[in-house]
Scaffold this motif. Sequence first.
Motif, PDB file in Angstrom:
ATOM      1  N   TRP A  73       2.484  -7.118   7.957  1.00  0.00           N
ATOM      2  CA  TRP A  73       1.394  -6.532   7.186  1.00  0.00           C
ATOM      3  C   TRP A  73       1.608  -5.028   7.069  1.00  0.00           C
ATOM      4  O   TRP A  73       2.411  -4.448   7.796  1.00  0.00           O
ATOM      5  N   GLY A  74       0.888  -4.421   6.149  1.00  0.00           N
ATOM      6  CA  GLY A  74       1.066  -3.003   5.921  1.00  0.00           C
ATOM      7  C   GLY A  74      -0.254  -2.273   5.866  1.00  0.00           C
ATOM      8  O   GLY A  74      -1.287  -2.855   5.523  1.00  0.00           O
ATOM      9  N   ASP A  75      -0.199  -1.033   6.221  1.00  0.00           N
ATOM     10  CA  ASP A  75      -1.346  -0.140   6.131  1.00  0.00           C
ATOM     11  C   ASP A  75      -0.971   0.922   5.095  1.00  0.00           C
ATOM     12  O   ASP A  75      -0.197   1.830   5.402  1.00  0.00           O
ATOM     13  N   SER A  76      -1.502   0.774   3.897  1.00  0.00           N
ATOM     14  CA  SER A  76      -1.085   1.676   2.825  1.00  0.00           C
ATOM     15  C   SER A  76      -1.526   3.109   3.076  1.00  0.00           C
ATOM     16  O   SER A  76      -0.847   4.048   2.668  1.00  0.00           O
ATOM     17  N   ALA A  77      -2.642   3.290   3.766  1.00  0.00           N
ATOM     18  CA  ALA A  77      -3.120   4.645   4.053  1.00  0.00           C
ATOM     19  C   ALA A  77      -2.150   5.363   4.984  1.00  0.00           C
ATOM     20  O   ALA A  77      -1.936   6.566   4.867  1.00  0.00           O
ATOM     21  N   LYS A  78      -1.568   4.626   5.911  1.00  0.00           N
ATOM     22  CA  LYS A  78      -0.611   5.201   6.855  1.00  0.00           C
ATOM     23  C   LYS A  78       0.824   5.024   6.401  1.00  0.00           C
ATOM     24  O   LYS A  78       1.737   5.492   7.064  1.00  0.00           O
ATOM     25  N   THR A  79       1.012   4.347   5.284  1.00  0.00           N
ATOM     26  CA  THR A  79       2.354   3.947   4.811  1.00  0.00           C
ATOM     27  C   THR A  79       3.190   3.442   5.987  1.00  0.00           C
ATOM     28  O   THR A  79       4.304   3.913   6.245  1.00  0.00           O
ATOM     29  N   THR A  80       2.625   2.501   6.696  1.00  0.00           N
ATOM     30  CA  THR A  80       3.288   1.896   7.850  1.00  0.00           C
ATOM     31  C   THR A  80       3.253   0.385   7.690  1.00  0.00           C
ATOM     32  O   THR A  80       2.243  -0.187   7.291  1.00  0.00           O
ATOM     33  N   VAL A  81       4.371  -0.231   8.006  1.00  0.00           N
ATOM     34  CA  VAL A  81       4.471  -1.679   7.969  1.00  0.00           C
ATOM     35  C   VAL A  81       4.695  -2.170   9.394  1.00  0.00           C
ATOM     36  O   VAL A  81       5.430  -1.543  10.165  1.00  0.00           O
TER      37      VAL A  81
END
Length: 129
Positions: A73-81
Amino acid sequence: QVQLVESGGGLVQAGGSLTLSCAASGLTFNTATMGWFRRAPGKVREFVAAIRWSGGDGNTHYQESAKGRFTIWGDSAKTTVYLQMNNLKPEDTSVYYCAYDDSRLILSRIWDGENYDSWGQGTQVTVST
Protein backbone atom coordinates in the motif's frame (compact mmCIF):
# COMPACT_ATOMS: atom_id res chain seq x y z
CA GLN A 1 15.54 13.62 -9.46
CA VAL A 2 13.77 10.56 -8.14
CA GLN A 3 15.21 8.95 -5.04
CA LEU A 4 13.97 5.78 -3.39
CA VAL A 5 15.14 4.68 0.03
CA GLU A 6 14.10 1.32 1.44
CA SER A 7 14.11 0.42 5.10
CA GLY A 8 12.62 -2.11 7.45
CA GLY A 9 14.57 -5.20 6.53
CA GLY A 10 16.11 -7.45 9.12
CA LEU A 11 16.35 -10.92 10.56
CA VAL A 12 13.14 -12.67 11.50
CA GLN A 13 12.15 -16.21 12.34
CA ALA A 14 9.95 -18.22 10.02
CA GLY A 15 6.35 -17.30 10.59
CA GLY A 16 7.25 -13.78 11.63
CA SER A 17 6.44 -10.46 10.03
CA LEU A 18 8.23 -7.42 8.68
CA THR A 19 7.09 -4.21 7.10
CA LEU A 20 9.32 -2.67 4.48
CA SER A 21 9.12 1.01 3.61
CA CYS A 22 10.17 2.81 0.48
CA ALA A 23 10.41 6.55 0.95
CA ALA A 24 10.29 8.33 -2.36
CA SER A 25 11.23 11.86 -3.24
CA GLY A 26 11.14 13.84 -6.45
CA LEU A 27 7.90 12.27 -7.64
CA THR A 28 4.18 12.07 -7.10
CA PHE A 29 1.87 9.11 -6.94
CA ASN A 30 -0.83 10.70 -9.08
CA THR A 31 0.06 8.56 -12.09
CA ALA A 32 2.77 6.06 -11.31
CA THR A 33 3.68 2.48 -10.67
CA MET A 34 5.60 1.39 -7.60
CA GLY A 35 6.88 -2.13 -7.36
CA TRP A 36 8.71 -4.37 -4.94
CA PHE A 37 11.19 -6.86 -6.32
CA ARG A 38 13.64 -9.19 -4.64
CA ARG A 39 16.83 -10.98 -5.47
CA ALA A 40 18.16 -13.95 -3.56
CA PRO A 41 21.82 -14.99 -3.80
CA GLY A 42 22.47 -16.78 -7.05
CA LYS A 43 18.98 -16.13 -8.36
CA VAL A 44 17.44 -13.70 -10.78
CA ARG A 45 15.46 -10.72 -9.65
CA GLU A 46 11.79 -11.49 -9.23
CA PHE A 47 8.64 -9.47 -8.95
CA VAL A 48 6.90 -9.42 -5.58
CA ALA A 49 4.13 -6.82 -5.69
CA ALA A 50 3.14 -3.55 -7.31
CA ILE A 51 0.67 -0.76 -6.97
CA ARG A 52 -0.47 1.27 -9.96
CA TRP A 53 -1.87 4.72 -9.46
CA SER A 54 -4.08 6.79 -11.68
CA GLY A 55 -5.71 9.94 -10.37
CA GLY A 56 -4.88 8.95 -6.84
CA ASP A 57 -6.52 5.51 -7.00
CA GLY A 58 -4.23 2.51 -6.70
CA ASN A 59 -4.58 -1.07 -7.91
CA THR A 60 -2.45 -3.76 -6.31
CA HIS A 61 -0.92 -6.87 -7.83
CA TYR A 62 1.06 -9.73 -6.31
CA GLN A 63 3.29 -12.58 -7.28
CA GLU A 64 1.50 -15.83 -6.63
CA SER A 65 3.66 -16.78 -3.65
CA ALA A 66 2.99 -13.41 -2.03
CA LYS A 67 -0.78 -13.52 -2.26
CA GLY A 68 -2.41 -13.81 1.12
CA ARG A 69 0.86 -13.12 2.95
CA PHE A 70 2.09 -9.76 1.62
CA THR A 71 0.26 -6.47 1.35
CA ILE A 72 1.41 -3.43 -0.59
CA TRP A 73 0.00 0.00 0.00
CA GLY A 74 1.04 3.59 -0.40
CA ASP A 75 0.72 6.85 1.43
CA SER A 76 0.55 9.52 -1.24
CA ALA A 77 0.97 12.35 1.27
CA LYS A 78 4.27 10.85 2.40
CA THR A 79 5.12 9.44 -1.04
CA THR A 80 5.98 6.22 0.75
CA VAL A 81 5.13 2.69 -0.27
CA TYR A 82 4.99 -0.17 2.21
CA LEU A 83 5.19 -3.92 1.96
CA GLN A 84 3.73 -5.77 4.90
CA MET A 85 5.05 -9.32 4.93
CA ASN A 86 3.42 -11.90 7.17
CA ASN A 87 4.07 -15.59 7.71
CA LEU A 88 7.56 -15.22 6.32
CA LYS A 89 9.35 -18.29 5.03
CA PRO A 90 13.06 -19.03 4.62
CA GLU A 91 12.58 -18.85 0.86
CA ASP A 92 11.59 -15.20 1.26
CA THR A 93 15.19 -14.41 2.21
CA SER A 94 16.40 -11.85 -0.32
CA VAL A 95 17.42 -8.28 -0.86
CA TYR A 96 14.19 -6.38 -1.46
CA TYR A 97 14.13 -3.42 -3.81
CA CYS A 98 11.49 -0.87 -4.55
CA ALA A 99 11.12 0.50 -8.03
CA TYR A 100 9.25 3.36 -9.63
CA ASP A 101 7.92 4.26 -13.02
CA ASP A 102 6.31 7.60 -13.77
CA SER A 103 3.47 5.98 -15.67
CA ARG A 104 0.67 3.64 -14.81
CA LEU A 105 2.23 0.57 -16.42
CA ILE A 106 -0.11 -1.75 -18.22
CA LEU A 107 -0.60 -4.96 -16.35
CA SER A 108 1.57 -7.07 -18.61
CA ARG A 109 4.56 -4.83 -17.90
CA ILE A 110 4.55 -4.60 -14.12
CA TRP A 111 6.27 -7.96 -13.67
CA ASP A 112 9.45 -6.96 -15.49
CA GLY A 113 11.90 -4.75 -13.65
CA GLU A 114 13.22 -3.43 -16.94
CA ASN A 115 10.06 -1.35 -17.23
CA TYR A 116 10.79 0.71 -14.13
CA ASP A 117 12.84 3.90 -14.27
CA SER A 118 14.21 4.21 -10.76
CA TRP A 119 15.40 1.84 -8.07
CA GLY A 120 16.30 1.97 -4.43
CA GLN A 121 19.44 0.50 -2.93
CA GLY A 122 17.67 -2.49 -1.39
CA THR A 123 17.10 -3.81 2.09
CA GLN A 124 18.07 -7.27 3.29
CA VAL A 125 15.42 -9.62 4.62
CA THR A 126 16.62 -12.83 6.23
CA VAL A 127 14.19 -15.46 7.46
CA SER A 128 15.62 -18.13 9.71
CA THR A 129 14.18 -21.57 10.34
